[in-house]
Design an enzyme around this catalytic site. Sequence first.
Site: not given
Ligand SMILES: C[C@H](NC(=O)O)C(=O)O
Ligand SMILES: [Zn+2]
Length: 559
Positions: A457, A448, A420, A318-319
């Site tokens: 996203r 996040h 929430w 992913h990264e």
């Molecule tokens: C899906 C998301 N992915 C990321 O941050 O790269 C997470 O980990 O919550």
């Molecule tokens: Zn990402």
Amino acid sequence: MWNFNTNITEHNRQIMVNKSVEVAQIEKEWARRANARFDWEKLKDSYIVRQFKKITHIGIAAMKDESKLQRLNHVMSEMEEIYSGGKVCLSTGDCHALEPGLTRLLATSRDYDLLQEVWVKWREVTGKKMKNLYSEFVELINEAHRDGGYSDTAAAWKSKYESETFEQDIEDLFIQLGPLYKQLHAFVRRKLMSVYGKDKFPTSGHIPAHLFGNMWSQQWNSLLDLLQPYDKESVDVTPAMKEQNYTALKMFQVSDEFFQSLGMLKMPKAFWEHSMIEKPKGRQVQCHASAWNFYNKKDFRVKQCTDVTMSDLITVHHEMGHIEYYLMYKDKPIVFQNGANPGFHEAVGDVLALSVSTPKHLQKINLLKNVVDDKESDINFMLSMALDKIAFLPFGYLMDQWRWSVFSGETPPSQYNEKWWQLRCKYQGISPPVMRSEDDFDPGAKYHIPANTPYIRYFVSFIIQFQFHKALCKAANQTGPLHTCDIYRSKEAGKLLSDVLKLGSSKPWEYAMEKIVGSRKMDAAPVMEYFKPLIDWLVEQNSQDESIGWEDECPMPPT
Ligand SMILES: C[C@H](NC(=O)O)C(=O)O
Ligand SMILES: [Zn+2]
């Protein structure tokens, strides 16, 4: 930013906050000049207009009051520091950080009370500590985006998708995939009841949030050993990785080799020299994995506290997918050095990981021994993929439903936690294992939120990555069912993807989507096609279960 995230100290914070204000001044000046000198919105050349649009939309840098911008950056760094420093000491006497300690505990323990202690205490040392900071943050960031011409932060974030129907489109997709999630939820609930006892579950149909092997109940892969229906070699290759003495470096090399097998770009020297791929000793870092573009055409890095697990091998892809995108558009004008939309950026690595995860690919790289190609193995595999990709959908959807409601003022600070849990209970069918109050701030327990990284996203990515996968599999002349496709070594698939990644954000995302998949819209059909055999199987498995689904309202947690 990099220095603070890889060495969290007061000194590095100050430098980062001051730098952010300095950069904002430059961006503000360029935006001012562009608007003062050109009536750019009337220009004929759409490519030029698009560049002006990006130059004049500068995010929080638009904040007029510099001391407030300073405070905003400071508050954000304080929340990030609280999150990254979170440590939990258990009644067993051990103390753990989120990575790797608490993550491993949640993934492997089946002790109801221990899981509950980890779940509650993590929220005490993170979200609970940043609640006031967050309400101050909301005021400041909304002012910044209003100075930039948006009604609030949510409007600024949605504008990245350049579509009037974006919110409606994602709601339609979420509703379309709801029945599939409900079937998976019912299957998992029944299995967890048999493990923990029916009395541990509320009569409302919700599943207690701490039982999913994941701190946020967002992906349920760690439960595969409990849930795998047929007794075959597990598709979770973590044990094989440990047996073969996999290292973080080896995991990144495996991913790099896959990209190169497609004829895509290999990681540059600077990547291997400057990335932080393991948790360093003796200093505090932000462990949540991320990919960094230094906008100098040479320096691209990943920061990841890599653990030797299959889950982290997927995260590595992913990264690296982000880095691949950075490399592909590095010669574009800086204003176009972004994904076609933020969901595209999150999808790149995951598309490759859909091939890597297949049993036949894992066998190719010696992580799986005897792959049997029969229906039962298929179901085992698709269930493991659904525990990642389908389980995620309501969480991926609700994170920004909550935040958009906060930024718009619909959810005031006095209702942060109530809103929430309303969303979590209604959309995910999960419930808090213990009473929650407005002294808690559970959204802050998820990276996040303190890091202020938009989240829709990922929901977009989990849909479009299957559209891309289907298109790339066709280009690779893979003819079997979609869930068995592996594009490994297909230069045609690599070219189809690369040609779009090279565009960066120079064209609207619908144009990029059409270049890959042949249509201009997000579409859940490839997800449904991929999981079709599993859906049929789940419906059959759940046919005796009259109580599929759950009540909208949260149940009262056990006293
Ligand atoms: C899906 C998301 N992915 C990321 O941050 O790269 C997470 O980990 O919550
Ligand atoms: Zn990402």
